[in-house]
Design an enzyme around this catalytic site. Structure first.
Site, PDB file in Angstrom:
ATOM      1  N   TYR A 246       0.843  -1.185   0.000  1.00 30.00           N
ATOM      2  CA  TYR A 246       0.000   0.000   0.000  1.00 30.00           C
ATOM      3  C   TYR A 246       0.881   1.238   0.000  1.00 30.00           C
ATOM      4  CZ  TYR A 246      -3.487   3.425   1.508  1.00 30.00           C
ATOM      5  OH  TYR A 246      -4.308   4.520   1.596  1.00 30.00           O
TER       6      TYR A 246
ATOM      7  N   ASP B 295      -0.964  15.882   6.236  1.00 34.48           N
ATOM      8  CA  ASP B 295      -1.815  15.187   5.267  1.00 34.48           C
ATOM      9  C   ASP B 295      -3.092  15.990   5.024  1.00 34.48           C
ATOM     10  OD1 ASP B 295      -2.936  13.257   3.614  1.00 34.48           O
ATOM     11  OD2 ASP B 295      -3.685  12.045   5.283  1.00 34.48           O
TER      12      ASP B 295
ATOM     13  N   ASP C  72      -2.947   5.547  -2.788  1.00 31.80           N
ATOM     14  CA  ASP C  72      -3.854   6.540  -2.212  1.00 31.80           C
ATOM     15  C   ASP C  72      -3.797   7.798  -3.075  1.00 31.80           C
ATOM     16  OD1 ASP C  72      -5.167   8.440  -0.694  1.00 31.80           O
ATOM     17  OD2 ASP C  72      -3.964   8.155   1.107  1.00 31.80           O
TER      18      ASP C  72
ATOM     19  N   ASP D 250      -6.116  10.384  -2.752  1.00 33.35           N
ATOM     20  CA  ASP D 250      -6.910  11.420  -2.088  1.00 33.35           C
ATOM     21  C   ASP D 250      -8.246  11.636  -2.816  1.00 33.35           C
ATOM     22  OD1 ASP D 250      -4.961  11.667  -0.167  1.00 33.35           O
ATOM     23  OD2 ASP D 250      -4.116  13.523  -0.940  1.00 33.35           O
TER      24      ASP D 250
ATOM     25  N   HIS E 279      -7.345   4.404  -4.768  1.00 31.59           N
ATOM     26  CA  HIS E 279      -8.634   4.745  -4.170  1.00 31.59           C
ATOM     27  C   HIS E 279      -8.861   6.247  -4.164  1.00 31.59           C
ATOM     28  CE1 HIS E 279      -7.081   5.967  -0.171  1.00 31.59           C
ATOM     29  NE2 HIS E 279      -6.359   4.866  -0.136  1.00 31.59           N
TER      30      HIS E 279
ATOM     31  N   GLU F 295     -11.495   9.311  -2.529  1.00 31.49           N
ATOM     32  CA  GLU F 295     -12.340   9.514  -1.358  1.00 31.49           C
ATOM     33  C   GLU F 295     -13.358  10.615  -1.592  1.00 31.49           C
ATOM     34  OE1 GLU F 295      -9.588  12.095   1.616  1.00 31.49           O
ATOM     35  OE2 GLU F 295      -8.675  10.283   0.770  1.00 31.49           O
TER      36      GLU F 295
ATOM     37  N   CYS G  11      -6.793  14.127   7.385  1.00 33.40           N
ATOM     38  CA  CYS G  11      -6.587  12.745   7.789  1.00 33.40           C
ATOM     39  C   CYS G  11      -7.926  12.141   8.188  1.00 33.40           C
ATOM     40  CB  CYS G  11      -5.611  12.688   8.961  1.00 33.40           C
ATOM     41  SG  CYS G  11      -5.469  11.052   9.706  1.00 33.40           S
TER      42      CYS G  11
ATOM     43  N   ARG H 102     -13.412   5.300  -1.408  1.00 34.14           N
ATOM     44  CA  ARG H 102     -13.315   5.480   0.044  1.00 34.14           C
ATOM     45  C   ARG H 102     -14.387   6.466   0.504  1.00 34.14           C
ATOM     46  NH1 ARG H 102      -8.133   8.026   3.418  1.00 34.14           N
ATOM     47  NH2 ARG H 102      -9.403   9.469   4.642  1.00 34.14           N
TER      48      ARG H 102
ATOM     49  N   GLU I  14     -13.747   4.346   5.872  1.00 35.41           N
ATOM     50  CA  GLU I  14     -12.748   4.879   6.797  1.00 35.41           C
ATOM     51  C   GLU I  14     -13.326   5.061   8.192  1.00 35.41           C
ATOM     52  OE1 GLU I  14      -9.879   4.974   7.672  1.00 35.41           O
ATOM     53  OE2 GLU I  14      -8.833   6.696   6.782  1.00 35.41           O
TER      54      GLU I  14
ATOM     55  N   ASN J  82      -8.914  -0.368   7.161  1.00 43.23           N
ATOM     56  CA  ASN J  82      -7.715   0.402   7.496  1.00 43.23           C
ATOM     57  C   ASN J  82      -7.381   0.188   8.965  1.00 43.23           C
ATOM     58  OD1 ASN J  82      -5.663   2.244   7.823  1.00 43.23           O
ATOM     59  ND2 ASN J  82      -6.941   4.057   7.539  1.00 43.23           N
TER      60      ASN J  82
END
Length: 314
Positions: free
Chosen positions: A48, A62, A89, A91, A116, A118, A126, A161, A191, A213
């Site tokens: 990952y 982040d 990832d 975002d 992914h 989101e 985060c 996500r 998440e 996660n």
């Protein structure tokens, strides 16, 4: 040598097969290609690439400060170092739906097995902190449909996500996940779920593969791989674990070095030079180099070179 001999196409096919296998795929985060090599050697199922880790490695929070170029560059380097599938990832897709579509193309070209997207408002936060905001469902569906339509390799996995659990509640998060799956998401990443009962609720409501996660210091109970597999989860990520292990050791070591003026007491805990050479496959590079440059020119070859005026190999 020179990275993985397994093609990106083969890795994606393996990822798809793993998602359909009914067993749990364990994918620790790798903050560098060398760590990815170690993830493979220690028997995990995939790698990952965490946006939070990439941000932290750049000494940034982040909050959506990294660019597609930075993320894809690091992700591609990590993916290329291992024969395992890799999940990136990305975002919120770095902008509008057209940006999400481009993100898929760039991730494919970089050799990733999936990514992914989101449903947070950009700039994101985060997923385990307060103050998150999520976009409305139609906006997220636009991101997803753009991403799904842009891929060229049908085995490239597009995961959706949702951060809605901490904003709108469990039922709303489940409703979003179902809509995302209907829009073409291959996998759902819910998440900050609290415990086993919430994973059970998602598993009962969603037909596509689920990702869990298991990040330290977050809102989710740290469930074992056996427990997650029993709950019907398909993928578990440990996004920041290796970075936290490494940074803990680095900080402790630097403090010791500063206090004692020598690293002598730290040497027993260090990775040896021999072990590092083993991980980077130093011997294969040396063998390859010797085979290319160290050779004997036969008399017959020398005669032909002299006759045609060529200089021969050097």
């Amino acid at each position: 040598m020179l990275g993985s001999a397994t093609s990106a196409t083969a890795k994606r096919a393996a990822f798809r097969a793993g998602l359909a296998s009914g067993r749990l795929l364990r994918m620790p985060g790798a903050f560098s290609p060398l760590v990815a090599r170690l993830v493979e050697e220690t028997g995990f199922d995939g790698v990952y690439v965490s946006g939070a880790v990439l941000s932290a490695d750049l000494a940034l929070p982040d909050i959506g400060l990294t660019t597609l170029t930075e993320v894809a560059g690091r992700g591609g380097a990590i993916a290329g170092a291992t024969s395992l599938p890799s999940l990136l990832d990305t975002d919120t897709g770095f902008g509008e739906p057209l940006n999400a579509a481009r993100t898929v193309r760039v991730a494919e070209d970089a050799g990733l097995s999936g990514m992914h997207l989101e449903d947070q408002v950009n700039p994101k936060r985060c997923g385990h902190l307060d103050g998150k905001q999520v976009v409305d469902v139609p906006t997220m569906l636009g991101r997803l449909r753009a991403a799904v339509s842009a891929r060229r390799d049908p085995d490239f996995v597009v995961c959706a996500r949702t951060d809605a659990r901490g904003v709108e509640g469990l039922r709303a998060a489940i409703d979003r996940a179902k809509a995302y799956a209907d829009a073409g998401a291959d996998m759902i990443f819910a998440e900050a779920l609290a415990d086993e009962s919430e994973f059970e609720a998602f598993r009962a409501a969603v037909d596509v593969p689920l990702l869990a996660n298991m990040t330290e210091f977050g809102r989710s109970k740290l469930l074992s791989a056996a427990a997650l597999e029993q709950l019907g989860v398909n993928v578990v990520i440990y996004p920041v674990t290796t970075l936290r292990i490494a940074m803990g050791a680095v900080e402790a070591g630097l403090r010791t070095l500063a206090a004692e003026g020598t690293q002598e007491g730290l040497v027993p805990a260090m990775q040896t030079r021999g072990r590092l050479y083993e991980l980077v496959d130093y011997a294969s590079y040396a063998q390859f180099d010797s085979a290319i440059h160290d050779f004997t020119l036969t008399a017959a070859q020398g005669g032909r070179d002299a006759q045609d005026g060529s200089e021969g190999e050097r």
